[in-house]
Enzyme design. Structure first.
Site, PDB file in Angstrom:
ATOM      1  N   LYS A 225       0.854  -0.659  -0.271  1.00  0.00           N
ATOM      2  CA  LYS A 225      -0.245   0.341   0.128  1.00  0.00           C
ATOM      3  C   LYS A 225       0.744   1.475   0.036  1.00  0.00           C
ATOM      4  O   LYS A 225       0.274   2.281  -0.423  1.00  0.00           O
ATOM      5  CB  LYS A 225      -1.168   0.014   0.925  1.00  0.00           C
ATOM      6  CG  LYS A 225      -1.832   1.216   1.376  1.00  0.00           C
ATOM      7  CD  LYS A 225      -2.490   1.344   2.301  1.00  0.00           C
ATOM      8  CE  LYS A 225      -3.652   2.488   2.703  1.00  0.00           C
ATOM      9  NZ  LYS A 225      -4.528   2.326   3.806  1.00  0.00           N
ATOM     10  N   GLU A 231      10.829  -4.687   5.005  1.00  0.00           N
ATOM     11  CA  GLU A 231      10.211  -6.050   4.061  1.00  0.00           C
ATOM     12  C   GLU A 231      10.512  -6.136   2.459  1.00  0.00           C
ATOM     13  O   GLU A 231      11.076  -6.779   1.972  1.00  0.00           O
ATOM     14  CB  GLU A 231       9.888  -7.008   4.905  1.00  0.00           C
ATOM     15  CG  GLU A 231      10.115  -7.556   6.449  1.00  0.00           C
ATOM     16  CD  GLU A 231       9.673  -6.126   7.227  1.00  0.00           C
ATOM     17  OE1 GLU A 231       9.007  -4.332   6.279  1.00  0.00           O
ATOM     18  OE2 GLU A 231       9.079  -6.097   8.344  1.00  0.00           O
ATOM     19  N   GLY A 284      -4.638  -1.913   5.160  1.00  0.00           N
ATOM     20  CA  GLY A 284      -3.700  -2.593   4.035  1.00  0.00           C
ATOM     21  C   GLY A 284      -4.524  -4.402   4.884  1.00  0.00           C
ATOM     22  O   GLY A 284      -4.509  -4.843   3.958  1.00  0.00           O
ATOM     23  N   ARG A 285      -4.891  -4.589   6.122  1.00  0.00           N
ATOM     24  CA  ARG A 285      -5.612  -5.266   6.138  1.00  0.00           C
ATOM     25  C   ARG A 285      -6.504  -6.188   5.175  1.00  0.00           C
ATOM     26  O   ARG A 285      -8.086  -7.019   5.802  1.00  0.00           O
ATOM     27  CB  ARG A 285      -5.626  -6.120   7.708  1.00  0.00           C
ATOM     28  CG  ARG A 285      -6.221  -4.710   8.940  1.00  0.00           C
ATOM     29  CD  ARG A 285      -5.956  -5.266   9.919  1.00  0.00           C
ATOM     30  NE  ARG A 285      -6.761  -3.890  11.063  1.00  0.00           N
ATOM     31  CZ  ARG A 285      -5.794  -2.840  11.151  1.00  0.00           C
ATOM     32  NH1 ARG A 285      -4.365  -1.873  10.123  1.00  0.00           N
ATOM     33  NH2 ARG A 285      -6.517  -1.491  10.898  1.00  0.00           N
ATOM     34  N   GLU A 370      -4.459  -6.528  14.994  1.00  0.00           N
ATOM     35  CA  GLU A 370      -4.203  -4.929  14.509  1.00  0.00           C
ATOM     36  C   GLU A 370      -5.470  -4.719  14.809  1.00  0.00           C
ATOM     37  O   GLU A 370      -4.896  -3.138  14.599  1.00  0.00           O
ATOM     38  CB  GLU A 370      -3.339  -5.693  12.966  1.00  0.00           C
ATOM     39  CG  GLU A 370      -2.591  -4.107  12.280  1.00  0.00           C
ATOM     40  CD  GLU A 370      -1.846  -4.376  11.438  1.00  0.00           C
ATOM     41  OE1 GLU A 370      -2.153  -4.050  10.185  1.00  0.00           O
ATOM     42  OE2 GLU A 370      -0.096  -4.514  11.150  1.00  0.00           O
ATOM     43  N   HIS A 401      -4.146 -33.046  17.170  1.00  0.00           N
ATOM     44  CA  HIS A 401      -3.147 -33.626  17.025  1.00  0.00           C
ATOM     45  C   HIS A 401      -2.479 -33.097  17.967  1.00  0.00           C
ATOM     46  O   HIS A 401      -0.990 -33.279  18.623  1.00  0.00           O
ATOM     47  CB  HIS A 401      -2.882 -35.115  16.225  1.00  0.00           C
ATOM     48  CG  HIS A 401      -3.973 -35.118  16.016  1.00  0.00           C
ATOM     49  ND1 HIS A 401      -3.827 -37.324  16.643  1.00  0.00           N
ATOM     50  CD2 HIS A 401      -5.097 -35.677  14.783  1.00  0.00           C
ATOM     51  CE1 HIS A 401      -5.505 -36.967  15.281  1.00  0.00           C
ATOM     52  NE2 HIS A 401      -6.043 -36.837  14.936  1.00  0.00           N
ATOM     53  N   LYS A 511       9.847  -1.054  14.415  1.00  0.00           N
ATOM     54  CA  LYS A 511      10.376  -0.503  12.929  1.00  0.00           C
ATOM     55  C   LYS A 511      11.494   0.468  13.232  1.00  0.00           C
ATOM     56  O   LYS A 511      12.484   0.597  11.801  1.00  0.00           O
ATOM     57  CB  LYS A 511       9.370   0.013  12.055  1.00  0.00           C
ATOM     58  CG  LYS A 511       8.450  -1.165  11.585  1.00  0.00           C
ATOM     59  CD  LYS A 511       7.602  -0.244  10.080  1.00  0.00           C
ATOM     60  CE  LYS A 511       6.283  -1.251   9.852  1.00  0.00           C
ATOM     61  NZ  LYS A 511       5.189  -0.704   8.725  1.00  0.00           N
TER      62      LYS A 511
END
Ligand code: F6P
Length: 541
Positions: A225, A231, A284-285, A370, A401, A511
């Site tokens: 965005k 990253e 963003g999400r 978030e 399990h 960050k």
């Protein structure tokens, strides 16, 4: 594609929500929980003459593409009525109307929140929005122009036999949504194309993938965005360097690197000429419906992508218009609030009994934590109550399990959300009934428990809550509706908690500190660092 002027028209909106702990309903719920909350027993609730049929009828409902059975929740009609009163006192309906009116409800960033507009069909138009401001009308036009362009590009890639591998480089909302959806819709994927998702700045991820790729057959989608995320930029630069080192020519970069971003200038500076834009009112999400969804459209084609949007739109309409009593996102959110704030349950397990939905828990972690992992209210006042629970999970039956032991016998109560499909996608003979039987059995075991007078190690307390969501099949429509259901549920929780669900300032500090530490890792300078960080830094050098 030009970026629109995304600032919402100034409106009369202001955040006038009453904070939940200052409502009358909150006090009544506190009293109710103190008196009867811990004594509520699901077995007793199902023990009437009808075997709980009336309870199931009351606490179940069909919403668009999603059937929900909430009858195994630690709730009765009285608590439900108080929770609905709480929602009304907190102004959930007004806040919802502000969302759909394009008001700047993300007030810390002065932005509207309009991911819902991304799935509004062109034929429906925005007149149906309660307040169709010029801002929304203009945005709707841009949404459809961008969508058409995106689906056109997707088709171009689908028909381009030279491109066999599509690598989405993005993180958070620019990775989790598309990655989850592409896996969920794998049955519909064009098998001539391989979709890869790279997010981590750990070079092992991209490095391992690059070893398997040929530059002439690869398309990199740089999804960000902001187009500033460290990253993503690091991986994008590494991919470009690899492309050139493998013999890719400078003039071929345009064909092999595209950008999905609101920051067209930064993409251009990177040297990208094919860019799909979106708008600052898409969080963003909440962005898989936008240009960020290009990998989904490449994987499953335009018609299926439109079906994904249509399913989400159907859920939007349900959320917008159903009375609170029969409004599934609202009912689920009220349960979340009841569990988190009155019972004190700190987490919720999401257990999709569907291999296709294996990344849903990861996707929901960002969506829920978030959005609602906040500690101050809209006016900045610290909150005296809890907000988002930890959301976690794994697909069934794998989770059985691994960690179901704790859910059945551990001292903490962890509500489980089962998600299952009536019809399997790709399946092997007899396996789907076995999978479904396991989901049903777990929900049953959690509720029923089992006495074991002679051996306490074998005893199950029971009375452990669960919800059950059922989709007909993992179609694009059903997936769209399911995701929109979660989005709106998160919204309602945020509205009740009085927080801004649409910013994420909590990710900033780490960050900034990482930038400083990277140069210290190179120089070894520990001046001013705390002893723990300094010690670890010395170890790492
Ligand atoms: O750091 C958190 C975050 O801002 C998320 O909200 C977002 O989805 C992610 O980073 C990626 O951001 P971008 O799409 O701008 O690269």
């Amino acid at each position: 594609m030009s970026r629109p002027d995304a600032s919402p028209a100034p409106g009369p909106w202001r955040d006038a929500r009453t904070r939940c702990d200052r409502t009358r309903a909150w006090g009544l719920l506190v009293a109710q929980h103190r008196q009867a909350g811990c004594a509520f027993d699901l077995r007793a609730a199902f023990a009437g003459q009808d075997g709980g049929a009336a309870r199931v009828a009351h606490f179940s409902q069909q919403a668009p593409h999603v059937y929900a059975d909430l009858s195994r929740s630690l709730i009765d009609a009285h608590v439900e009525a108080l929770l609905l009163q709480l929602a009304r006192e907190c102004g959930v309906e007004a806040h919802r109307d502000a969302l759909f009116a394009g008001q700047p409800i993300n007030h810390t960033e002065q932005r509207a929140v309009m991911h819902w507009l991304l799935r509004n069909p062109a034929s429906v138009g925005v007149e149906q929005a309660q307040v169709a401001t010029n801002f929304i009308v203009q945005a709707a036009g841009e949404v459809h122009a961008t969508l058409d362009a995106m689906l056109g590009l997707a088709e171009q890639v689908r028909q381009d036999d030279a491109i066999t591998d599509i690598v989405n480089i993005g993180i958070g909302g620019s990775d989790l949504g598309p990655s989850m959806a592409v896996k969920a819709l794998d049955d519909l994927r064009l098998h001539a194309k391989r979709l890869h998702f790279v997010s981590n700045v750990d070079g092992m991820e991209l490095g391992s993938l690059l070893r398997t790729l040929q530059p002439e057959n690869t398309l990199f989608l740089i999804a960000s965005k902001t187009f500033t995320t460290a990253e993503t930029m690091t991986n994008a630069q590494a991919a470009r360097a690899w492309f050139l080192a493998q013999g890719g020519r400078q003039q071929d970069l345009a064909r092999h690197f595209w950008a999905l971003t609101t920051n067209l200038e930064a993409a251009a500076q990177f040297g990208i000429t094919t860019t799909l834009g979106f708008w600052d009112w898409v969080g963003g999400r909440y962005s898989l419906w936008s240009a960020i969804g290009l990998p989904i459209a490449i994987a499953v084609g335009a018609e299926n992508f439109r079906a994904l949007l249509a399913g989400a739109h159907a859920m939007d309409e349900h959320f917008r218009s159903a009375p609170l009593e029969r409004n599934l996102p609202v009912r689920l959110a009220l349960l979340d609030v009841w569990y988190r704030n009155f019972h004190g349950f700190a987490s919720r397990c999401v257990a999709p009994y569907s291999h296709g939905l294996r990344r849903l828990p990861a996707y929901l972690q960002q969506l829920e934590m978030e959005s609602n992992g906040k500690g101050v209210d809209a006016s900045g006042e610290p909150l005296p109550y809890a907000t988002a629970p930890v959301v976690w999970g794994e697909p069934g039956t794998n989770g059985q399990h691994a960690f179901f032991q704790m859910i059945h016998q551990g001292p903490d109560v962890i509500p489980v959300e089962f998600i299952a499909l009536r019809r399997p996608g790709r399946d092997l003979p007899g396996q789907h009934p076995r999978l479904l039987a396991n989901a049903l059995a777990q929900a049953q075991a959690l509720m029923q428990g089992r006495a074991s007078p002679d051996n306490p190690h074998r005893a199950f307390a029971g009375n452990r809550p669960s919800t059950f969501l059922l989709l007909d099949a993992l179609t694009p429509e059903a997936l769209g509706a399911l995701i929109a259901l979660y989005e709106h549920r998160v919204f309602v929780c945020g509205a009740i908690w009085g927080i801004n669900s649409f910013d994420q300032w909590g990710v900033e500090l780490g960050k900034v500190l990482a930038q400083g530490l990277e140069s210290r890792l190179a120089s070894g300078d520990c001046t001013g660092l705390d002893a723990s960080t300094a010690g670890l830094l010395a170890q790492l050098r």
